[in-house]
Write a protein that holds these residues in place. Structure first.
Motif, mmCIF file in Angstrom:
data_model
loop_
_atom_site.group_PDB
_atom_site.id
_atom_site.type_symbol
_atom_site.label_atom_id
_atom_site.label_comp_id
_atom_site.label_asym_id
_atom_site.label_seq_id
_atom_site.Cartn_x
_atom_site.Cartn_y
_atom_site.Cartn_z
ATOM 1 N N GLN A 288 15.400 34.762 -19.469
ATOM 2 C CA GLN A 288 16.462 34.816 -18.455
ATOM 3 C C GLN A 288 15.901 35.268 -17.116
ATOM 4 O O GLN A 288 15.853 34.499 -16.167
ATOM 5 N N GLY A 289 15.485 36.510 -17.038
ATOM 6 C CA GLY A 289 15.074 37.075 -15.754
ATOM 7 C C GLY A 289 16.264 37.723 -15.076
ATOM 8 O O GLY A 289 16.749 37.241 -14.047
ATOM 9 N N ILE A 290 16.765 38.809 -15.662
ATOM 10 C CA ILE A 290 17.969 39.457 -15.140
ATOM 11 C C ILE A 290 17.759 39.949 -13.719
ATOM 12 O O ILE A 290 18.715 40.046 -12.927
ATOM 13 N N VAL A 291 16.508 40.238 -13.347
ATOM 14 C CA VAL A 291 16.248 40.713 -11.984
ATOM 15 C C VAL A 291 16.608 39.650 -10.953
ATOM 16 O O VAL A 291 16.938 39.980 -9.805
ATOM 17 N N ILE A 292 16.580 38.395 -11.348
ATOM 18 C CA ILE A 292 16.970 37.324 -10.413
ATOM 19 C C ILE A 292 18.461 37.408 -10.118
ATOM 20 O O ILE A 292 18.891 37.278 -8.968
ATOM 21 N N ALA A 293 19.255 37.625 -11.165
ATOM 22 C CA ALA A 293 20.700 37.775 -10.961
ATOM 23 C C ALA A 293 20.994 38.981 -10.083
ATOM 24 O O ALA A 293 21.867 38.939 -9.208
ATOM 25 N N GLU A 294 20.266 40.068 -10.301
ATOM 26 C CA GLU A 294 20.468 41.268 -9.486
ATOM 27 C C GLU A 294 20.102 41.009 -8.026
ATOM 28 O O GLU A 294 20.813 41.443 -7.116
ATOM 29 N N ALA A 295 19.004 40.308 -7.822
ATOM 30 C CA ALA A 295 18.588 39.988 -6.454
ATOM 31 C C ALA A 295 19.647 39.141 -5.752
ATOM 32 O O ALA A 295 19.984 39.377 -4.579
ATOM 33 N N LYS A 296 20.187 38.174 -6.464
ATOM 34 C CA LYS A 296 21.217 37.313 -5.881
ATOM 35 C C LYS A 296 22.470 38.122 -5.542
ATOM 36 O O LYS A 296 23.100 37.906 -4.504
ATOM 37 N N ALA A 297 22.825 39.065 -6.419
ATOM 38 C CA ALA A 297 24.006 39.897 -6.166
ATOM 39 C C ALA A 297 23.823 40.719 -4.893
ATOM 40 O O ALA A 297 24.801 41.053 -4.213
ATOM 41 N N ALA A 298 22.559 41.044 -4.561
ATOM 42 C CA ALA A 298 22.279 41.795 -3.344
ATOM 43 C C ALA A 298 22.149 40.890 -2.122
ATOM 44 O O ALA A 298 21.925 41.370 -1.010
ATOM 45 N N GLY A 299 22.308 39.585 -2.329
ATOM 46 C CA GLY A 299 22.248 38.653 -1.206
ATOM 47 C C GLY A 299 20.854 38.183 -0.865
ATOM 48 O O GLY A 299 20.591 37.828 0.295
ATOM 49 N N LEU A 300 19.957 38.156 -1.866
ATOM 50 C CA LEU A 300 18.599 37.695 -1.613
ATOM 51 C C LEU A 300 18.405 36.264 -2.099
ATOM 52 O O LEU A 300 18.607 35.977 -3.279
ATOM 53 N N PRO A 301 17.996 35.355 -1.224
ATOM 54 C CA PRO A 301 17.547 34.051 -1.705
ATOM 55 C C PRO A 301 16.306 34.256 -2.581
ATOM 56 O O PRO A 301 15.546 35.207 -2.385
ATOM 57 N N VAL A 302 16.093 33.353 -3.537
ATOM 58 C CA VAL A 302 15.009 33.507 -4.504
ATOM 59 C C VAL A 302 14.035 32.340 -4.386
ATOM 60 O O VAL A 302 14.450 31.183 -4.279
ATOM 61 N N VAL A 303 12.745 32.653 -4.413
ATOM 62 C CA VAL A 303 11.718 31.626 -4.581
ATOM 63 C C VAL A 303 10.987 31.977 -5.868
ATOM 64 O O VAL A 303 10.388 33.056 -5.975
ATOM 65 N N ALA A 304 11.054 31.094 -6.860
ATOM 66 C CA ALA A 304 10.516 31.404 -8.180
ATOM 67 C C ALA A 304 9.799 30.204 -8.774
ATOM 68 O O ALA A 304 10.076 29.050 -8.420
ATOM 69 N N VAL A 305 8.905 30.489 -9.685
ATOM 70 C CA VAL A 305 8.218 29.441 -10.431
ATOM 71 C C VAL A 305 9.212 28.789 -11.384
ATOM 72 O O VAL A 305 9.982 29.463 -12.073
ATOM 73 N N ASN A 306 9.210 27.486 -11.421
ATOM 74 C CA ASN A 306 10.157 26.716 -12.236
ATOM 75 C C ASN A 306 9.687 26.689 -13.686
ATOM 76 O O ASN A 306 8.842 25.882 -14.061
ATOM 77 N N ALA A 307 10.220 27.603 -14.506
ATOM 78 C CA ALA A 307 9.791 27.680 -15.901
ATOM 79 C C ALA A 307 10.861 28.334 -16.757
ATOM 80 O O ALA A 307 11.483 29.321 -16.358
ATOM 81 N N PHE A 308 11.100 27.782 -17.935
ATOM 82 C CA PHE A 308 11.977 28.330 -18.962
ATOM 83 C C PHE A 308 13.268 28.903 -18.378
ATOM 84 O O PHE A 308 13.933 28.255 -17.584
ATOM 85 N N GLY A 309 13.618 30.155 -18.753
ATOM 86 C CA GLY A 309 14.922 30.691 -18.396
ATOM 87 C C GLY A 309 15.174 30.810 -16.911
ATOM 88 O O GLY A 309 16.334 30.740 -16.476
ATOM 89 N N VAL A 310 14.130 30.980 -16.130
ATOM 90 C CA VAL A 310 14.299 31.098 -14.682
ATOM 91 C C VAL A 310 14.960 29.855 -14.107
ATOM 92 O O VAL A 310 15.731 29.929 -13.138
ATOM 93 N N ALA A 311 14.673 28.717 -14.716
ATOM 94 C CA ALA A 311 15.246 27.454 -14.229
ATOM 95 C C ALA A 311 16.762 27.446 -14.312
ATOM 96 O O ALA A 311 17.428 26.715 -13.559
ATOM 97 N N ASN A 312 17.342 28.260 -15.206
ATOM 98 C CA ASN A 312 18.794 28.363 -15.307
ATOM 99 C C ASN A 312 19.376 29.450 -14.416
ATOM 100 O O ASN A 312 20.592 29.593 -14.304
ATOM 101 N N MET A 313 18.514 30.235 -13.799
ATOM 102 C CA MET A 313 18.967 31.372 -13.005
ATOM 103 C C MET A 313 19.002 31.078 -11.512
ATOM 104 O O MET A 313 19.652 31.783 -10.750
#
Length: 387
Positions: A288-313
């Motif tokens: 999953q990568g729960i830290v991505i959801a937390e970052a988004k809740a704080a209003g941060l755009p995300v740049v991440a490697v496209n792999a497994f659960g991150v792709a759904n986040m």
């Protein structure tokens, strides 16, 4: 209902599984359910009314203890705290114990598939020297003994189906407490490290471990500094690779622009999110990568490697960008966002909106629904046998 949670990983250890258990436990209790945690003991811990600690030994992984699956007090505790359902968070040691107890008590057992175990054989207790193929067989076999398997993202649901899991599978992310992000101190981070309020800050949050692929982020940041000389990278988290990462940063002459915070208190972590400009993430093994959801809740755009659960986040092009495992592409996408304030603001607003789907209350309510379906099915089968 009364829920028994069996886990090989729990406080004071810090990690995604622990955070998931904490979040769901808090919400389940607020919804009126009883939750009892069965976990390894750690030196110096005070007794907790709702936590049963097993004797444990230190593992080769610094700060992590292995629970031993026996205790003279266990039967008495179970008799005085009868359970309706057992939820396990590992296919090993205490997770297997939980599954055996569920079978003995004739109650449903649920397993959350938190980790791509074949990618972590260097950490899994007792089998770290065995092959990935064997690890897959072990975890698939365990899944198929459970009444329900939960995956944090849909893509992992498909992944374990392809591995051979035949049990009922549902995907349900670990939620986040959105109220934590309603009153951020967006000045805390830059004040803490003496950073220029007008210069961009990139943020990474995660355990300092090999599978998090943090050198990839550091290399990408080095390229960014060629254009943004006063940009900063803040790395939050602690782990076995911390010293190696600091050494690597020093070798690249980046020590004045890369900051290691170690583990932060919850309040400080939330404010760290709030004080950054972009969230960057490099792990290719997340469910999953729960830290991505937390970052988004704080209003941060995300740049991440496209792999497994991150792709759904990350909604690519909507609240961030997913890129290939390529340092040049990674750094270029970050620089594109740093150059375009309007685009970054647009993505930030969408990130906050999209984070609402990860409400911890909504996720807990869905979990209760899954539990109740299992209990109703068990009751129906019991009634049919009685007739």
């Amino acid at each position: 209902m009364r829920i028994g949670v069996f886990t090989d990983s729990y406080k004071p250890y810090v990690g995604g599984v622990v955070r998931s258990i904490e979040i769901f436990t808090e919400e389940l209790k607020q919804l009126g359910h009883e939750v009892y945690i069965f976990a390894p003991n750690y030196p110096g811990l005070p007794e907790e009314e709702d936590v049963f600690r097993f004797p444990s030994i230190p593992s080769t992984y610094k700060g992590f203890y292995l629970g031993l699956p026996f205790s003279t007090r266990l039967e008495e505790f179970l008799n005085s705290h009868p359970l309706d359902i057992i939820h396990v968070h590992s296919p090993f040691i205490l997770g297997r114990l939980g599954a055996r107890i569920a079978k003995k008590l004739d109650i449903p057992v649920v397993f959350t598939y938190h980790t791509l175990y074949d990618q972590y054989t260097h950490y899994v207790p007792l089998i770290k020297d065995l092959s990935k193929e064997f690890t897959r067989k072990v975890t698939v076999s365990f899944c198929n003994q459970c009444d329900l398997v939960i995956t944090p993202t849909q893509i992992i649901c498909t992944h374990i189906e392809n591995m051979g899991v035949k049990s009922n599978i549902r995907w349900l992310p670990t939620g986040i407490d959105l109220t934590e992000f309603s009153s951020l101190d967006r000045t805390w981070l830059k004040k803490k490290f003496g950073l220029d309020p007008g210069e961009p800050v990139l943020l990474f949050v995660g355990r300092a471990a090999k599978e998090k692929n943090i050198p990839f982020v550091i290399d990408g940041f080095a390229k960014i500094l060629e254009q943004y000389h006063k940009a900063s990278l803040v790395i939050v988290g602690e782990g076995p690779e911390t010293l190696n990462l600091k050494k690597y940063v020093k070798e690249l002459a980046l020590s004045e622009r890369v900051f290691f915070t170690g583990n932060l208190s919850r309040v400080d972590l939330v404010n760290a999110y709030g004080g950054a400009d972009l969230f960057v993430f490099s792990s290719a093994t997340e469910t999953q990568g729960i830290v991505i959801a937390e970052a988004k809740a704080a209003g941060l755009p995300v740049v991440a490697v496209n792999a497994f659960g991150v792709a759904n986040m990350v909604s690519d092009g909507e609240d961030g960008y997913l890129v290939a495992m390529d340092r040049q592409a990674f750094s270029e996408q970050i620089m594109n966002l740093l150059k375009d304030d309007e685009l970054r603001l647009c993505l930030a607003k969408r990130a906050v909106e999209n984070a609402k789907q990860f409400s911890s209350r909504l996720c807990a309510q869905k979990l209760v629904q899954y539990y109740q379906e299992l209990l109703d099915t068990r009751l129906t089968k019991t009634g049919a046998k009685a007739q």
